[in-house]
Write a protein that holds these residues in place. Structure first.
Motif, PDB file in Angstrom:
ATOM      1  N   ASP A 248      42.825  38.109  38.520  1.00 13.21           N
ATOM      2  CA  ASP A 248      43.550  39.085  38.654  1.00 13.21           C
ATOM      3  C   ASP A 248      42.950  40.542  38.516  1.00 13.21           C
ATOM      4  OD1 ASP A 248      43.160  38.473  36.206  1.00 13.21           O
ATOM      5  OD2 ASP A 248      45.741  38.422  36.462  1.00 13.21           O
TER       6      ASP A 248
ATOM      7  N   SER B 251      42.030  37.155  45.686  1.00  8.82           N
ATOM      8  CA  SER B 251      43.724  37.525  43.802  1.00  8.82           C
ATOM      9  C   SER B 251      42.808  35.491  43.183  1.00  8.82           C
ATOM     10  CB  SER B 251      45.152  37.087  44.072  1.00  8.82           C
ATOM     11  OG  SER B 251      45.149  38.556  44.295  1.00  8.82           O
TER      12      SER B 251
ATOM     13  N   ALA C 164      43.351  39.624  50.544  1.00  6.98           N
ATOM     14  CA  ALA C 164      43.196  40.103  49.369  1.00  6.98           C
ATOM     15  C   ALA C 164      43.780  39.054  48.006  1.00  6.98           C
ATOM     16  CB  ALA C 164      44.128  41.211  48.885  1.00  6.98           C
ATOM     17  N   GLN C 165      44.605  38.365  49.291  1.00  7.26           N
ATOM     18  CA  GLN C 165      45.379  36.996  48.232  1.00  7.26           C
ATOM     19  C   GLN C 165      43.948  36.098  47.926  1.00  7.26           C
ATOM     20  OE1 GLN C 165      47.828  36.327  47.826  1.00  7.26           O
ATOM     21  NE2 GLN C 165      47.266  33.976  47.068  1.00  7.26           N
TER      22      GLN C 165
ATOM     23  N   ASP D 206      50.137  38.353  42.082  1.00  4.18           N
ATOM     24  CA  ASP D 206      49.318  38.698  41.829  1.00  4.18           C
ATOM     25  C   ASP D 206      48.666  39.608  42.379  1.00  4.18           C
ATOM     26  OD1 ASP D 206      49.139  37.362  39.127  1.00  4.18           O
ATOM     27  OD2 ASP D 206      47.979  35.472  39.735  1.00  4.18           O
ATOM     28  N   THR D 207      48.705  38.629  43.701  1.00  4.82           N
ATOM     29  CA  THR D 207      47.881  40.141  44.867  1.00  4.82           C
ATOM     30  C   THR D 207      48.829  41.191  45.055  1.00  4.82           C
ATOM     31  OG1 THR D 207      47.600  38.366  46.640  1.00  4.82           O
ATOM     32  CG2 THR D 207      47.935  40.393  47.434  1.00  4.82           C
TER      33      THR D 207
END
Length: 350
Positions: A68, A63, A59-60, A138-139
């Motif tokens: 986003d 992003s 997921a990171q 953001d993640t």
């Protein structure tokens, strides 16, 4: 910290679907999987589970590489029948209220990072989406939204045309992003500050599910309970939760503070940590060590490190460092901490 996250299971299907969505080339796929401890061979081998560490690392990467907007760019993933027993239990509950309660109780089985809570008022029930694991902002925002989108699509399948009365709150998003979500879901999209949540009017809560099936619901909940015990019972998630609480605290937390924040008695917390082979003192010490050495590596002053980690004074920090990275004198040049001395001492940053 990463070893605890590594031990917590997470569904692999989301990684596969998102990799197919955003991995348009071999180079992009490799970049998306970088640092996740996953390979395409493993994913294509039909594995049902990965780890929470791999899910969060992926997921990171999304992003960073996609931006986003990836939750709405991949909206078809959240519409897909990828929720397993959770979707079955939500669909077969007797009422919409029962479906919400199922999401609150078992949503974290599909997203082990999730903390979902159902808040009721006279006018509506709010299903609030939070994160119980520390991660990049953001993640965290993206993962809360993916869970909210998945949940609202499950509720739309039950409510049909009545789902226009649902509301989805997405704080901190641009007008363009909100416009895209508004064309995707049937209900309203809000932008009130604070939490990501779905609001369900009280009048809808008692409506029967068109797919209510007691036997199917019981069978699905048994599977969810087994999965929840696997994720929570080992103590690994408890360690992750405590470390996240420590990372977000504005003061040094005592054991009783942590127990209260987790909704446990102090005795229960001690017992569960003991079963996991650890203690609050060990978790706190590891947390302080990891963050102190990270700040040392960044060249922060001793007083800055002591203040950030809530030591009463720099001398208290020095005493702790003697236990972690001897000899202490090698760490300092004047008021500054020397990262090179840590490397010479043989202590690696986590």
């Amino acid at each position: 910290m990463s070893s605890a996250i590594e031990a917590i299971p997470a569904p692999a299907i989301y990684v596969r679907l998102l990799l197919d969505t955003f991995g348009q080339s071999a180079e992009r796929r490799a970049a998306l999987l970088h640092g996740t401890r996953l390979t395409e061979r493993v994913l294509n081998g039909g594995t049902a589970e990965t780890s929470l560490f791999s899910m969060l690392a992926f997921a990171q990467n999304l992003s960073v590489l996609v931006g986003d907007t990836w939750p709405i760019d991949a909206v078809h993933v959240w519409r897909a029948q990828a929720q397993g027993a959770l979707e079955v239990a939500v669909r077969s509950a007797a009422t919409i209220d029962g479906s919400l309660s199922t999401l609150e109780a078992f949503g974290h089985v599909r997203g082990p990072y999730l903390k979902m809570s159902l808040k009721r008022s006279r006018s509506a029930a709010r299903l609030v989406f939070g994160c119980k694991v520390a991660m990049e902002p953001d993640t965290a925002k993206a993962l809360r939204e993916t869970a909210a989108l998945s949940s609202i699509f499950m509720l739309e399948a039950l409510l049909g045309t009545r789902s226009t009365h649902l509301s989805l709150n997405l704080p901190g998003r641009t007008k363009d992003y909100i416009a895209r979500v508004s064309t995707t879901i049937r209900g309203r999209v809000l932008q009130t500050p604070g939490e990501v949540f779905i609001a369900v009017p009280r009048a809808l809560l008692s409506l029967p599910s068109p797919y209510a099936d007691k036997g199917l619901e019981r069978a699905a909940q048994r599977e969810l309970q087994r999965a929840a015990r696997q994720a929570d019972g080992s103590g690994d998630m408890l360690v992750v939760q405590i470390d996240s609480l420590l990372a977000g605290a504005d003061r040094r937390l005592l054991e009783e503070d942590v127990a209260r924040m987790l909704g446990l008695s102090r005795r229960t917390l001690v017992r569960r940590l003991s079963r996991a082979g650890t203690s609050y003192r060990l978790i706190l010490d590891n947390h302080l060590k990891r963050h102190a050495l990270a700040m040392i590596g960044q060249g922060h002053r001793r007083s800055e490190v002591a203040a950030a980690l809530f030591y009463s004074d720099p001398t208290s920090l020095s005493r702790a460092l003697r236990r972690w990275v001897p000899p202490i004198r090698a760490l300092f040049t004047g008021p500054r901490l020397r990262a090179s001395a840590i490397e010479r001492s043989g202590s690696r940053l986590p």
